[in-house]
Design a protein around this motif. Structure first.
Motif, PDB file in Angstrom:
ATOM      1  N   PHE A  89      75.726  -1.789 -29.164  1.00  0.00           N
ATOM      2  CA  PHE A  89      76.646  -2.479 -28.263  1.00  0.00           C
ATOM      3  C   PHE A  89      75.803  -3.435 -27.424  1.00  0.00           C
ATOM      4  O   PHE A  89      74.981  -2.986 -26.622  1.00  0.00           O
ATOM      5  CB  PHE A  89      77.377  -1.476 -27.375  1.00  0.00           C
ATOM      6  N   ASP A  90      75.995  -4.718 -27.640  1.00  0.00           N
ATOM      7  CA  ASP A  90      75.153  -5.721 -26.973  1.00  0.00           C
ATOM      8  C   ASP A  90      75.835  -6.229 -25.714  1.00  0.00           C
ATOM      9  O   ASP A  90      76.837  -6.943 -25.794  1.00  0.00           O
ATOM     10  CB  ASP A  90      74.869  -6.863 -27.950  1.00  0.00           C
ATOM     11  N   PHE A  91      75.270  -5.857 -24.565  1.00  0.00           N
ATOM     12  CA  PHE A  91      75.878  -6.250 -23.298  1.00  0.00           C
ATOM     13  C   PHE A  91      75.568  -7.685 -22.888  1.00  0.00           C
ATOM     14  O   PHE A  91      75.939  -8.112 -21.796  1.00  0.00           O
ATOM     15  CB  PHE A  91      75.552  -5.224 -22.205  1.00  0.00           C
ATOM     16  N   SER A  92      74.891  -8.439 -23.764  1.00  0.00           N
ATOM     17  CA  SER A  92      74.747  -9.874 -23.520  1.00  0.00           C
ATOM     18  C   SER A  92      76.127 -10.531 -23.620  1.00  0.00           C
ATOM     19  O   SER A  92      76.314 -11.670 -23.259  1.00  0.00           O
ATOM     20  CB  SER A  92      73.849 -10.519 -24.573  1.00  0.00           C
ATOM     21  N   TRP A  93      77.040  -9.794 -24.162  1.00  0.00           N
ATOM     22  CA  TRP A  93      78.360 -10.326 -24.435  1.00  0.00           C
ATOM     23  C   TRP A  93      79.382  -9.224 -24.259  1.00  0.00           C
ATOM     24  O   TRP A  93      79.135  -8.096 -24.662  1.00  0.00           O
ATOM     25  CB  TRP A  93      78.361 -10.831 -25.890  1.00  0.00           C
ATOM     26  N   PRO A 117      66.024 -10.573 -19.269  1.00  0.00           N
ATOM     27  CA  PRO A 117      65.784 -11.907 -18.706  1.00  0.00           C
ATOM     28  C   PRO A 117      66.244 -13.001 -19.674  1.00  0.00           C
ATOM     29  O   PRO A 117      65.495 -13.928 -19.957  1.00  0.00           O
ATOM     30  CB  PRO A 117      64.267 -11.927 -18.530  1.00  0.00           C
ATOM     31  N   GLU A 118      67.461 -12.846 -20.175  1.00  0.00           N
ATOM     32  CA  GLU A 118      67.945 -13.790 -21.175  1.00  0.00           C
ATOM     33  C   GLU A 118      68.436 -15.064 -20.492  1.00  0.00           C
ATOM     34  O   GLU A 118      69.104 -15.001 -19.472  1.00  0.00           O
ATOM     35  CB  GLU A 118      69.099 -13.140 -21.935  1.00  0.00           C
ATOM     36  N   LEU A 119      68.092 -16.190 -21.071  1.00  0.00           N
ATOM     37  CA  LEU A 119      68.577 -17.462 -20.532  1.00  0.00           C
ATOM     38  C   LEU A 119      69.800 -17.867 -21.331  1.00  0.00           C
ATOM     39  O   LEU A 119      69.811 -17.767 -22.552  1.00  0.00           O
ATOM     40  CB  LEU A 119      67.511 -18.551 -20.673  1.00  0.00           C
ATOM     41  N   LEU A 161      65.789  -2.131 -25.241  1.00  0.00           N
ATOM     42  CA  LEU A 161      65.312  -2.807 -24.025  1.00  0.00           C
ATOM     43  C   LEU A 161      64.904  -4.246 -24.374  1.00  0.00           C
ATOM     44  O   LEU A 161      63.786  -4.505 -24.831  1.00  0.00           O
ATOM     45  CB  LEU A 161      64.145  -2.017 -23.434  1.00  0.00           C
ATOM     46  N   SER A 162      65.858  -5.154 -24.140  1.00  0.00           N
ATOM     47  CA  SER A 162      65.663  -6.553 -24.528  1.00  0.00           C
ATOM     48  C   SER A 162      64.482  -7.185 -23.797  1.00  0.00           C
ATOM     49  O   SER A 162      64.241  -6.892 -22.631  1.00  0.00           O
ATOM     50  CB  SER A 162      66.931  -7.354 -24.237  1.00  0.00           C
ATOM     51  N   TYR A 163      63.776  -8.036 -24.500  1.00  0.00           N
ATOM     52  CA  TYR A 163      62.647  -8.791 -23.934  1.00  0.00           C
ATOM     53  C   TYR A 163      61.620  -7.898 -23.230  1.00  0.00           C
ATOM     54  O   TYR A 163      61.176  -8.197 -22.123  1.00  0.00           O
ATOM     55  CB  TYR A 163      63.126  -9.865 -22.954  1.00  0.00           C
ATOM     56  N   ALA A 205      61.848  -0.411 -27.402  1.00  0.00           N
ATOM     57  CA  ALA A 205      61.426  -1.671 -26.781  1.00  0.00           C
ATOM     58  C   ALA A 205      61.613  -2.800 -27.780  1.00  0.00           C
ATOM     59  O   ALA A 205      61.154  -2.710 -28.915  1.00  0.00           O
ATOM     60  CB  ALA A 205      59.969  -1.571 -26.358  1.00  0.00           C
ATOM     61  N   LYS A 206      62.299  -3.834 -27.305  1.00  0.00           N
ATOM     62  CA  LYS A 206      62.546  -4.974 -28.192  1.00  0.00           C
ATOM     63  C   LYS A 206      61.478  -6.020 -27.945  1.00  0.00           C
ATOM     64  O   LYS A 206      61.347  -6.536 -26.833  1.00  0.00           O
ATOM     65  CB  LYS A 206      63.911  -5.568 -27.835  1.00  0.00           C
ATOM     66  N   ILE A 207      60.724  -6.298 -28.985  1.00  0.00           N
ATOM     67  CA  ILE A 207      59.657  -7.296 -28.861  1.00  0.00           C
ATOM     68  C   ILE A 207      60.234  -8.606 -29.357  1.00  0.00           C
ATOM     69  O   ILE A 207      60.523  -8.760 -30.547  1.00  0.00           O
ATOM     70  CB  ILE A 207      58.426  -6.896 -29.708  1.00  0.00           C
ATOM     71  N   GLU A 208      60.454  -9.536 -28.430  1.00  0.00           N
ATOM     72  CA  GLU A 208      61.102 -10.777 -28.852  1.00  0.00           C
ATOM     73  C   GLU A 208      60.400 -12.025 -28.383  1.00  0.00           C
ATOM     74  O   GLU A 208      60.920 -13.122 -28.541  1.00  0.00           O
ATOM     75  CB  GLU A 208      62.587 -10.833 -28.515  1.00  0.00           C
ATOM     76  N   ASN A 209      59.239 -11.869 -27.797  1.00  0.00           N
ATOM     77  CA  ASN A 209      58.488 -13.086 -27.481  1.00  0.00           C
ATOM     78  C   ASN A 209      56.984 -12.792 -27.488  1.00  0.00           C
ATOM     79  O   ASN A 209      56.543 -11.659 -27.672  1.00  0.00           O
ATOM     80  CB  ASN A 209      58.940 -13.690 -26.149  1.00  0.00           C
ATOM     81  N   GLY A 222      64.704 -12.586 -34.577  1.00  0.00           N
ATOM     82  CA  GLY A 222      65.485 -13.778 -34.258  1.00  0.00           C
ATOM     83  C   GLY A 222      64.778 -14.586 -33.187  1.00  0.00           C
ATOM     84  O   GLY A 222      64.405 -15.746 -33.376  1.00  0.00           O
ATOM     85  N   ASN A 223      64.557 -13.939 -32.038  1.00  0.00           N
ATOM     86  CA  ASN A 223      63.910 -14.639 -30.938  1.00  0.00           C
ATOM     87  C   ASN A 223      62.411 -14.831 -31.176  1.00  0.00           C
ATOM     88  O   ASN A 223      61.868 -15.899 -30.912  1.00  0.00           O
ATOM     89  CB  ASN A 223      64.147 -13.878 -29.633  1.00  0.00           C
ATOM     90  N   LEU A 224      61.764 -13.805 -31.697  1.00  0.00           N
ATOM     91  CA  LEU A 224      60.325 -13.911 -31.937  1.00  0.00           C
ATOM     92  C   LEU A 224      60.032 -15.001 -32.973  1.00  0.00           C
ATOM     93  O   LEU A 224      59.019 -15.693 -32.913  1.00  0.00           O
ATOM     94  CB  LEU A 224      59.788 -12.562 -32.415  1.00  0.00           C
TER      95      LEU A 224
HETATM   96 MG   LIG Z   1      69.552 -10.558 -27.067  1.00  0.00          MG
END
Ligand SMILES: [Mg+2]
Ligand SMILES: Nc1ncnc2c1ncn2[C@@H]1O[C@H](COP(=O)(O)OP(=O)(O)O)[C@@H](O)[C@H]1O
Ligand SMILES: C=C(OP(=O)(O)O)C(=O)O
Ligand SMILES: [K+]
Length: 526
Positions: free
Chosen positions: A59-63, A96-98, A226-228, A255-259, A281-283
């Motif tokens: 469940f993605d709470f970014s949305w 810390p999503e933009l 845990l995003s970012y 832990a989500k490694i995205e950068n 995706g982000n990485l």
């Molecule tokens: Mg995200």
């Protein structure tokens, strides 16, 4: 990293490629995590996703808000009940999503070479000249020449709805950019990614802390994604928050490694986290394309050595609007399995794609084929070698169980566990047969009330390659007397028979405690 080939060395007959695979529920050991949303939230679709092999719902709470995700979750519960397929719940934070919100939802046409301003003034309406971003500080952290990527929430990369921007200058709250490709931005939310720039926002926002304390507690979530995650401290802070939330002290943190920043602190993060999500995706935007495969191989190897869960994201983007993956995508899924991943996570494909069920089925079938040619012998040797001696007793028992199961060609391994520790250690050695985890509830108290553990531990097995949990009757609670053990084992084997993975005359390896000692035994069914 040792240069070992995780594909079987013996020649694979080309004709065998055409042999059909068996369609049991256990046909893949690799776990499939699906993100639920507009195209995958009614009971019927979720039932189909579970039957196809999804074992964790994200469940993605970014949305979406609390009520929206709650409604989806209520449907998931009904689907679980109807299908009798277990499913764990993963809460994915915003972090810390933009992002840019496009309240009017009108399409924004951007021309290559045009000038576009990203402004920290959130009151501005989105247009082809100026877009409001949720981060006032953007102008202070970027410099001329930096790259910013902007696209639809869960962009797939195959869309013409994302844009690259080059920073020209920063002025006050504004960042002036040049548009690098012609594109039309559609929808209400665009995610922004600034390549290799530190965004000075907390990894857990106020909203995230709040969602965990409300939605998370109410629904006893099994995992936090845990995003970012950028530092080990991010994981520690999340742990400290969960520990204050009653039952959520049992919730695991992936832990989500995205950068780039998360990658740079990978080792420390891995030590603190229960699992890692390789957020490709982000990485994939933060890293040069030619480096992405290397991150995947090294990171999965480190997770495997640590015996911690690993999940790879963004594998079949093209299935958002096509019933078949591209051959590159199909090969990529198989390679992730050969690289040792525990699970594959779907995003846009299940959330808003046209073929959510077909996507899960495709992943399950590709994974099962890759597992068949996974060189477990090489993997086992490499893993054993990586452990310092003297080995912990339990790990020695767990690896012996896997070796015995391989040698006697057991059809399943049955492991008794309460904390899940022994099951995870068995999975670390990547047995080629399913592992039935019989989770024995344990009575605990927080000095206010008594309760049984076990439900979290059982569901958490659903993210680990090869593990298939069942929760034992709490009346048998942590009493390892042999009569109790025998009756629980019988229930487990009946379960295996019903699922079609245990047959008459099969050999079974059992890992359990008898009295005070952990033992591995081999039994042969009549
Ligand atoms: Mg995200
Ligand atoms: N209730 C039980 N009955 C029999 N054996 C058990 C039981 N619980 C755990 N075991 C065995 O005890 C050993 C320790 O397992 P582990 O998963 O670490 O359990 P714990 O929950 O005690 O941490 C393993 O050999 C496991 O198979
Ligand atoms: C899964 C990813 O991100 P998100 O959580 O935003 O979908 C990803 O970047 O791979
Ligand atoms: K998110």
């Amino acid at each position: 990293m040792q240069a070992t080939q995780l594909l079987l060395e013996e020649p694979i007959r080309l004709a065998s490629i055409l042999e059909p695979s068996s369609p049991t529920a256990f046909s893949a050991l690799t776990k499939i995590i699906g993100t639920l949303g507009p195209h995958s939230r009614d009971v019927e679709t979720i039932e189909a996703l579970l039957m196809a092999g999804m074992s964790v719902a994200r469940f993605d709470f970014s949305w979406g808000d609390d009520a929206y995700h709650q409604e989806t979750l209520e449907n998931l519960k009904k689907a679980v009940k109807n299908t009798r397929r277990l499913c764990a719940v993963m809460l994915d934070t915003v972090g810390p999503e933009l992002y840019v919100s496009n309240k009017n939802e009108h399409a924004i046409e951007l021309q290559e070479g045009a000038t576009l301003v990203l402004t920290g003034d959130k009151s501005v309406d989105a247009s082809a000249e100026v877009l409001p971003i949720n981060y006032e500080g953007l102008a202070t952290v970027v410099k001329k020449g930096d790259t910013i990527f902007l696209g639809q929430y869960l962009f797939t990369g195959s869309e013409t709805t994302s844009v690259w921007l080059e920073v020209v200058e920063a002025k006050g709250k504004d960042v002036v950019c040049t548009v690098k490709n012609t594109a039309t931005l559609t929808g209400s939310l665009f995610t922004a990614h600034v390549s290799q720039v530190r965004i000075d926002l907390p990894t857990l926002s106020e909203a995230d802390l709040n969602v965990m304390a409300t939605w998370g507690v109410r629904n006893q979530v099994d995992f936090i994604s845990l995003s970012y995650t950028r530092h080990a401290d991010d994981v520690r802070a999340c742990r400290a928050h969960l520990d204050k939330l009653g039952d959520l002290r049992q919730t695991q943190i992936f832990a989500k490694i995205e950068n780039y920043e998360g990658l740079a602190h990978f080792d420390e993060i891995l030590e603190e986290a229960d699992g890692i999500i390789l957020s490709r995706g982000n990485l994939g935007i933060d890293l040069p394309p030619e480096k992405v495969f290397l991150f995947q191989k090294v990171a999965l190897h480190k997770c495997n050595v640590a015996g911690k869960a690993s999940i790879v994201t963004r594998v079949v983007d093209s299935m958002v609007d096509s019933p078949r993956p591209t051959r590159a995508e199909a090969t990529d899924v198989a390679n992730a399995v050969l690289d040792g991943t525990d699970g594959i996570m779907l995003g846009a494909e299940t959330l808003r794609g046209l073929y959510p069920v077909e996507t899960i089925t495709t992943i399950r079938k590709i994974s099962a084929e890759a597992e068949k040619v996974f060189n477990q012998a090489v993997y086992f040797k490499r893993t054993i070698k990586g452990v310092k001696e003297p080995m912990q007793h339990l790990e020695s028992i767990a690896s012996s169980a896997v070796r015995a199961a391989t040698k006697v060609r057991a059809s399943v391994i049955v492991v008794f566990t309460s904390s899940g520790r022994c099951a995870r250690l068995i999975a670390k050695y990547r047995p080629t047969m399913p592992v039935l985890c019989v989770v024995i509830p344990r009575l605990t108290t927080n000095h206010l009330r008594w309760s049984f553990t076990g439900a979290f531990q059982a569901r958490q097995c659903l993210a680990i390659r090869g593990l298939f949990p069942m929760l034992a009757d709490p009346r048998h609670s942590s009493d390892s007397a042999s009569t109790t053990n025998e009756s629980i084992l019988k229930v487990a084997l009946d379960h295996g028979k019903a699922a079609g993975i245990v047959k008459a005359h099969d050999r079974i390896v059992v890992c359990q405690k008898v009295g005070d000692s952990s033992v591995v035994k081999i039994i042969e069914l009549d």
